[in-house]
Motif scaffolding. Structure first.
Motif: not given
Length: 253
Positions: A60-80
């Motif tokens: 919320m405190s960051h500029p609202f602009r495009k996210i070009d990609g999301i890199l997921i480290t692993h499947s646990h809920y606290d990370h995705m």
């Protein structure tokens, strides 16, 4: 390149609900830790590493602009677990998400409505891509090398982006991965606490030994629980070149 820590805490966050310890009761904002996530930005490219359940509050405190990609480290809920909250960013177009086979399958199960043949209006538009260790990604003007680390018995991904290495939830790493970490300028790596070994997370001493092994000139520790101690006190006793990261911290490479 700019790296911003959106969250530096473990799956419970800090403060832990109901806890009365000195860290959870601290008034120092650096002792407040949301679940681990980070932004990597250049002038033309913006990547998110992990998208946990605190994503909405974090962004919320960051500029609202495009996210070009999301890199997921692993499947646990606290990370995705915050993937549904990327919906507002889909007005810029489909968001490409990169995950290993295990995390990809977990996401299909966690968000089936996003991948249904007849999608409910307004659900996130996700382009889900399966990636593997050592297969280079090119997103915007950034080259990303996924590497494999072990989260206990679970193989997960860390990422080498230019001179940055970002690794979370690691317990061990194979010797064969070390060549992918040569000549980095900044290592970001998990350090759960000082004492009481964990079956799938390394401790502070493990993180220090790893940083020294790969000769990282600067190391910032993440994925810390409340047991690690107060931010300012811990940073005074850590070796030179190694410090705790904190939520909101920005580093330029």
């Amino acid at each position: 390149m700019k790296l911003t820590f959106l969250g530096t805490g473990t799956s419970c966050g800090v403060p832990v609900i109901g806890c009365q310890c000195k860290v959870c009761q601290s008034t120092d904002l650096k002792d407040k830790r949301m679940r681990c996530s980070a932004l990597v930005e250049t002038e033309t490219t913006r990547l998110l590493i992990d998208c946990g359940p605190d994503f909405r509050q974090q962004i919320m405190s960051h500029p609202f602009r495009k996210i070009d990609g999301i890199l997921i480290t692993h499947s646990h809920y606290d990370h995705m677990g915050g993937m549904d909250d990327i919906r507002p960013y889909c007005q810029f177009g489909k968001i490409n998400v990169y995950a290993d086979p295990i995390a990809r399958e977990s996401m299909l199960q966690m968000l089936p409505y996003c991948f249904a043949e007849h999608r409910y209006p307004g659900v996130p538009a996700i382009g889900l891509h399966e990636i593997l260790p050592h297969q280079m990604l090119h997103i915007g003007d950034l080259d990303i090398m996924p590497i494999e680390v072990m989260h206990g018995q679970l193989p997960i991904l860390g990422y080498r982006i230019g001179k940055l290495a970002y690794i979370t939830d690691m317990k061990t790493i194979a010797e064969s991965e070390m060549s992918y970490l040569e000549d980095i300028e900044l290592l970001v790596v998990n350090a759960l606490r000082f004492d009481n070994p964990h079956h799938s997370h390394q401790l502070v001493d493990d993180a220090i030994a790893f940083a020294r092994k790969i000769k990282a000139p600067r190391t910032l520790l993440i994925h810390m629980c409340h047991d690690i101690g107060l931010h300012e006190e811990v940073n005074r006793i850590l070796p030179e070149g190694i410090e705790l990261a904190h939520d909101g911290q920005a580093v330029f490479l």
